[in-house]
Structure formats: structure tokens, C-alpha cells
Scaffold this motif. Structure first.
Motif, PDB file in Angstrom:
ATOM      1  N   GLN A  56       0.825  -1.196   0.000  1.00  0.00           N
ATOM      2  CA  GLN A  56       0.000   0.000   0.000  1.00  0.00           C
ATOM      3  C   GLN A  56       0.868   1.257   0.000  1.00  0.00           C
TER       4      GLN A  56
ATOM      5  N   ILE B  47       0.091   5.324   0.862  1.00  0.00           N
ATOM      6  CA  ILE B  47      -0.957   6.118   1.498  1.00  0.00           C
ATOM      7  C   ILE B  47      -0.563   7.588   1.492  1.00  0.00           C
TER       8      ILE B  47
ATOM      9  N   ARG C 276      -5.000  10.120   3.602  1.00  0.00           N
ATOM     10  CA  ARG C 276      -5.394   8.729   3.845  1.00  0.00           C
ATOM     11  C   ARG C 276      -5.956   8.039   2.606  1.00  0.00           C
TER      12      ARG C 276
ATOM     13  N   THR D 176      -5.530   5.563  -0.355  1.00  0.00           N
ATOM     14  CA  THR D 176      -4.654   4.407  -0.489  1.00  0.00           C
ATOM     15  C   THR D 176      -4.645   3.888  -1.919  1.00  0.00           C
TER      16      THR D 176
ATOM     17  N   TYR E 134      -2.377   0.920  -4.528  1.00  0.00           N
ATOM     18  CA  TYR E 134      -1.604  -0.312  -4.442  1.00  0.00           C
ATOM     19  C   TYR E 134      -0.602  -0.356  -5.591  1.00  0.00           C
TER      20      TYR E 134
ATOM     21  N   LYS F 253       3.864  10.018  -0.859  1.00  0.00           N
ATOM     22  CA  LYS F 253       3.143   8.792  -0.476  1.00  0.00           C
ATOM     23  C   LYS F 253       3.973   8.025   0.556  1.00  0.00           C
TER      24      LYS F 253
END
Length: 652
Positions: A52, A54, A58, A60, A62, A127
Motif C-alpha cells: 500500500q 498512502i 489517507r 490508499t 496499491y 506517499k
């Protein structure tokens, strides 16, 4: 060679660390405990949801090692889809903006010099990793001439609750025109930590960034370029305004975002204390050794008279410290309520105070202290996701921001969202204060706040994606071309900040749809824009389009995936903003139009396991078209060029 060592340095830790711990606590306790038994258990396989990334808000995402047309659009220096931006001739230079509002709005006063900050990584763009095992990503792409572009990223976790990442983006590109070399470096280091019981969470990062560009001020004889004479196919033969000017934007930032849950166990009602800290210092430096330019055998003083006869060295310094302290109440049924207070302090300064003979004084400091109180409500349940934020200053500055948004997920393929923003925005610092060795480029102003009302509606469906934007702007700030006819004939360019007191209404509709016919596909993005204003202040093309026809297929027993096709970019003719490197800004002008020319690229992209390879023939139609392509007045767009690149992911 230095880029090679940077890549090696960031990839080398793979040989030193070997982690198989999950990023999720439940998986760590149930599956990933080590054993001292001689008989080893079979190592678990990490799934995609264990990798992940983030954001500070918040959100998210992948890790994605697939190949798609979206990856083709983002394989560039900025590492994102740049639809709505128009690249300059050399990699690492600025971008002209074709779509208004693409960079977003902030109510706080910022440093300014916005034309130099497209590749300056902001705090909300960082991130934070939460990965099961170490991950490395290497990006590489050739540049225009004599150079490379590379981005190396490495992340690991020493435990499921402590993740680190280190990254460095480097660029060197000489370019084809005189005095056009770009050199940049963006270093990032992040840490993400949470306690075993989940009561405390912290994300921190440090960035050190340097963006250096040789500035030639554009070509001094546009007719030499447009005539298409063979002698000028070597672009280094075209005259430019500056042969020894340079700009440098340099900055460092320390950022901390943390939250602590007051109650020991998480249940239906939770109380958190949150804090965010951001300290950043930036400086912009413009240097020019020789003031007079030689244009057609004449001496031209491009930016007018100066206080010195040689060695221009203009430096602007800035630092800010931002603290946000909040109290958050979370209820699993009602949502999340947050109350917070902000403290914003900044200093924008020069080394001296300037006194002019007409009793005009240009101060050397613009210091601001702003405190705001804010309330925010977040709701997420079932298919609904919404946010309401209101903030207002309690100090003398009249700053306010109302931001309301809602999203409804019909299903996995269809979503619709709405957002309304009403902002009272303080001017960027370089509108109110600037000092230069050039006499005409010194000012001290007290502009009013910009008032921005923005409505956006976005719909993403399996058939089409739509984005509607409606903006109303009052007291819009911009840089204006105030060069007189006599000064223009002398080759001068004088710009100054200005404020438009009337209302500007802006509307845009962006439509995206991909048609698939077996192995063939046609991907389309169309942008329609309309501006209503009494004077031509906000100028954008009425129509922008990107259309890509490509074919995809597997080869060699599906071990190689290939995409190849042609991409068309086009925008209608309009009075483009000009670029002024002295102030690092674009300015409004009404003398030269650009646009109404197609830009065709041919590409071949492949994927072999987790390696994506890119080969592109950029702007190949320039080989047989007229020389009528520009990124801004006096700045031609890129010529034909073949470029190679790759993105390589490693998992341990």
C-alpha cells in the motif's frame, strides 16, 4: 555516471535486507511469526493488497506492475498524466497550462514563482509506504540531448508497523537550443509508524529539491524558425536573448503528521488528538552575467535598464512554519467530527531595502502570521463518502475556505462525485513584493484577496467518464505585459503583477471514453472550455483533445505483452500566456497566438514480467510539417525525437 551510482546505491539494500513480514497486524500475528524449529514452514505469499501507498489525506493506492495506456501517459518526467499541460522544448523546463484549475487552489499565501514549481514535489504529493516486503522501483528515460532522466525508489519495513522509503529523482538534459540545459534533483525520505494497539500513527518525510535551468529567454528571431530554412535545422544556430542566464529553485522540507487515540481500545466511539507540522525553506535565484543581448546586430536590453552593468544576481528567500492541532471524534454510525486550529508563519525577504528617487520605497521583508479555526465532518458508510470543511482566519487576514464534497459508488464500475469550494485566497508573496537589479522589476503592492467559487461534478462509468467544472473568480491576480509599442520595437519585455476587479466565469467539460475492438482500442480525452470576461485575462484554448489508436497482444507464450500505436494531441489557437524567466512566471499577452497544429507520437511499449519498456518517436509529423509549433510565444515546441525508457520493479 552519477545517476548510475544513485541507482546502484538505492538498489543495493535489496542484498542486505530480507523481510517477509506483512504490513497488516492480523497477518503478522497469525501467519508471519518466525519459528526456531529446524523444520521450516512454507513461506507465505504476499498479495497485492499488502503493498500500500498512502497519502497524507489517507487515500490508499496499491503497487501496479501491469502495462496499460494509462501507464504510457504517465511515463514522463513528472510521473503522471500531463493532459492539460504543454511541455517546453527541453525536459525539466516549465509547462504551459492549457486547462485552468488543473493545479488546484490553496487559501494560504504561497511563495510564488509558479512556473518553476511543476516538478517541485509538494507535501500532499508524498506517499507513505506500507509494504509486506522490500520493494524497489527504477525509472529511466532518455532526454533531449546529452543527458538522462532517472527516478529510484526503495522501501522496506523493519516490522509490520515501521516502514521506510528513500527516493531520488535526477535529471540532466542539454537541449537543442543555446543555453537550455536542465539539471534537477529531488530527494525524498519517508517514515511511517504505528503502535501495536493502533493508538498512535505517524507519517513523516524530508525532501531536498533543486531545480536548475539555463534560461535563454526564447528565440530572438521567430521568422528564422518559421521559415524552415535548412541551415536552422540545427537549432543551436537560432539566436536567443540570453546565453548566460540561469534560474535556480531550491528547497528543503520537514513534515510530520500524527494522531493519538485517547481511549485505549478502539470501539464505536473514539477520540483522537491530531497534529501536523510543516517547516519549509525555499529560495529562487536568477543570474545573468551579460545584460545586453545581440539581436540582428543590435544591442537589446530585454528587461530594460538595470542598476548594474553586468552580473545580475537576484535572490528571493522564503521560509514557513505550519502547525495544525486538532481534536477528532469518531463514531462508527455518525461519522467523524474534527475541530482544529492552524498557525501559519512565513517570511519572504531580500537582503536590502530599496529607495527610489520618486519617494518609492521597496521593503525587504514580507512577514505573515495567520491563525485559523476550522471544523470538518467526514462520513463514509456503504456507498456514500462525504466531507465538509470550513476554516476561517481569526487574525487580521480575511482568509476563509468552504469545501464540501460527496461521492456515491453505484458499483465497482460506476461512481459519481460532487464538490463545491468557496475560497477567499490570500495573494502569493511575489505579487506583493519583488526586488531585482532590473529597475522595472521592483514592486511593493497590497493586493486584495482572490474570491474563488468552484463547482465540479465527476462521473466515472463503464461507458464514459465526465468531468464538469464551473468557476467564478473575482479579483483575479495575474502577471500583465505592460511593454509599450516603442519598448517592444526595441526588443524589450516588461511584465508586472496586476489584479482584475471584474468577475471571470469559467466552464469546462472533459469527456473520456475508450472504444475496444478485439485487440484494437481507441482512447479519447476531449476538453471543452469557455471563458466569460470583459477583458482577455484568463486565456485558454476552447478545445483540447488527445486520441490514441493502439493494438495490444501477447507473444512468446504470453511472456511478453506488447502495445503499439499512435497518439494525437491537439488544441485550438489562442493567445497563450508568455513565459518570463526573470520572475519565474507566465504572463498574459494579446499579441501572439499559438496552437492549431497536430502533434503525433508513435510508441511501442512492452512488459516482460515486472519490467515495462517504452520506445517512442515524439512529434514525428514535424519531419514534414511547417514550423508553426510553439509552447509559448518565442518558445518553439519539441522537434522529432526518438526516446527510450523503462520502469523496473523488484520484490524481495
Amino acid at each position: 555516471m552519477r545517476i548510475f551510482f544513485s541507482l546502484f546505491f538505492l538498489a543495493f539494500p535489496i542484498l542486505l535486507f530480507s523481510q517477509v513480514n506483512s504490513a497488516k497486524e492480523i497477518d503478522y500475528n497469525s501467519k508471519y511469526n518466525a519459528t526456531d524449529s529446524i523444520k521450516k514452514k512454507k513461506a507465505p505469499v504476499a498479495t497485492i493488497d499488502m503493498y500500500q501507498f498512502i497519502s497524507v489525506d489517507r487515500d490508499t493506492t496499491y503497487i501496479d506492475t501491469t502495462q496499460s495506456i494509462k501507464k504510457e501517459y504517465s511515463h514522463n518526467y513528472l510521473r503522471k498524466d500531463i493532459f492539460g499541460l504543454l511541455r517546453f522544448t527541453n525536459v525539466g523546463q516549465t509547462y504551459n497550462t492549457l486547462q485552468y484549475g488543473i493545479n488546484g487552489f490553496s487559501p494560504y499565501p504561497e511563495f510564488g514563482f509558479t512556473a518553476k514549481q511543476f516538478d517541485y514535489i509538494k507535501a500532499n504529493e508524498i506517499k507513505y509506504a506500507n509494504v509486506a516486503t522490500p520493494v524497489t522501483e527504477l525509472y529511466f528515460k532518455t532526454t533531449i540531448q546529452r543527458g538522462q532522466s532517472a527516478d529510484s525508489y526503495f522501501t522496506l519495513n523493519t516490522s509490520p508497523r515501521l516502514n521506510f522509503s528513500i527516493a531520488y529523482r535526477a535529471l540532466r538534459s542539454e537541449g537543442r537550443y543555446i543555453n537550455q540545459e536542465s539539471r534537477t534533483g529531488n530527494f525524498r525520505f519517508t517514515t511511517s509508524y504505528n503502535t501495536k494497539d493502533g493508538r498512535y500513527v505517524a507519517n513523516t518525510h524530508y525532501t531536498g529539491q533543486k531545480i536548475q535551468n539555463e534560461e535563454n529567454g526564447g528565440i530572438s528571431s521567430v521568422s528564422d524558425f518559421e521559415n524552415g530554412e535548412t541551415a536552422f535545422d540545427n537549432r543551436a544556430r537560432l539566436g536567443v536573448y540570453f546565453e548566460d542566464a540561469m534560474s535556480l529553485l531550491k528547497g528543503n522540507r520537514i513534515f510530520v503528521d500524527q494522531a493519538f487515540r485517547v481511549n485505549r481500545k478502539k470501539d464505536a466511539n473514539n477520540l483522537y488528538v491530531t497534529e501536523q507540522f510543516n517547516y519549509e525553506n525555499i529560495h529562487f535565484n536568477y543570474t545573468q552575467k551579460t545584460i545586453a543581448s545581440s539581436v540582428a546586430g543590435k544591442q537589446v536590453y530585454r528587461y530594460g535598464e538595470s542598476f548594474v552593468t553586468s552580473g545580475i544576481n537576484d535572490e528571493t528567500k522564503y521560509n514557513k512554519m505550519y502547525n495544525k492541532l486538532g481534536l477528532m471524534y469518531e463514531n462508527t454510525t455518525l461519522g467523524t467530527f474534527t475541530f482544529f486550529v492552524d498557525d501559519f508563519r512565513s517570511n519572504y525577504y531580500y537582503n536590502k531595502i530599496l529607495y527610489f528617487s520618486n519617494n518609492v520605497v521597496i521593503p525587504n521583508l514580507l512577514s505573515q502570521n495567520i491563525n485559523t479555526v476550522s471544523g470538518q465532518y467526514n462520513y463514509r458508510k456503504d456507498k456514500w463518502n462525504g466531507k465538509f470543511l470550513y476554516s476561517k482566519s481569526v487574525t487580521d487576514q480575511n482568509l476563509s475556505n468552504l469545501d464540501a464534497s460527496a461521492q456515491y459508488d453505484i458499483n465497482d464500475e460506476n461512481q459519481i462525485s460532487f464538490r463545491y469550494q468557496n475560497m477567499n485566497k490570500l495573494p502569493n508573496n511575489n505579487y506583493n513584493l519583488y526586488q531585482s537589479s532590473y529597475k522595472a522589476y521592483n514592486w511593493s503592492n497590497d493586493f486584495q484577496n482572490e474570491k474563488i467559487n468552484a463547482i465540479s461534478v465527476n462521473a466515472t462509468t463503464k461507458w464514459v467518464s465526465l468531468s464538469l467544472q464551473l468557476n467564478s473568480i473575482k479579483d483575479h491576480l495575474y502577471f500583465a505585459d505592460i511593454t509599450t509599442a516603442i519598448e517592444r520595437n526595441e526588443g524589450k519585455q516588461i511584465v508586472t503583477p496586476a489584479q482584475y476587479g471584474n468577475v471571470i466565469n469559467y466552464a469546462s467539460l472533459k469527456v473520456a471514453r475508450e472504444f475496444v475492438f478485439g485487440k484494437w482500442a481507441l482512447d479519447n480525452t476531449l476538453l471543452f472550455q469557455k471563458v466569460e470576461q470583459s477583458n482577455s485575462i484568463l486565456n485558454v484554448p476552447e478545445f483540447v483533445t488527445r486520441n490514441t489508436l493502439y493494438v495490444s497482444d501477447y507473444f512468446f507464450k504470453k511472456k511478453l505483452y506488447l502495445q503499439t500505436g499512435i497518439e494525437l494531441n491537439y488544441f485550438t489557437s489562442y493567445y497563450s500566456d508568455g513565459y518570463n524567466p526573470l520572475v519565474g512566471e507566465f504572463f498574459v499577452q494579446d499579441k501572439v497566438k499559438i496552437g492549431n497544429y497536430p502533434n503525433l507520437d508513435f510508441f511501442i511499449n512492452t512488459r516482460i514480467q515486472r519490467t515495462r519498456i517504452y520506445l517512442k518517436a515524439e512529434h514525428f509529423n514535424s519531419l514534414f510539417s511547417k514550423n508553426n509549433y510553439f509552447s509559448a510565444p518565442d518558445y518553439p515546441y519539441r522537434d522529432f525525437l526518438i526516446r527510450f525508457g523503462l520502469v523496473w520493479n523488484f520484490f524481495n
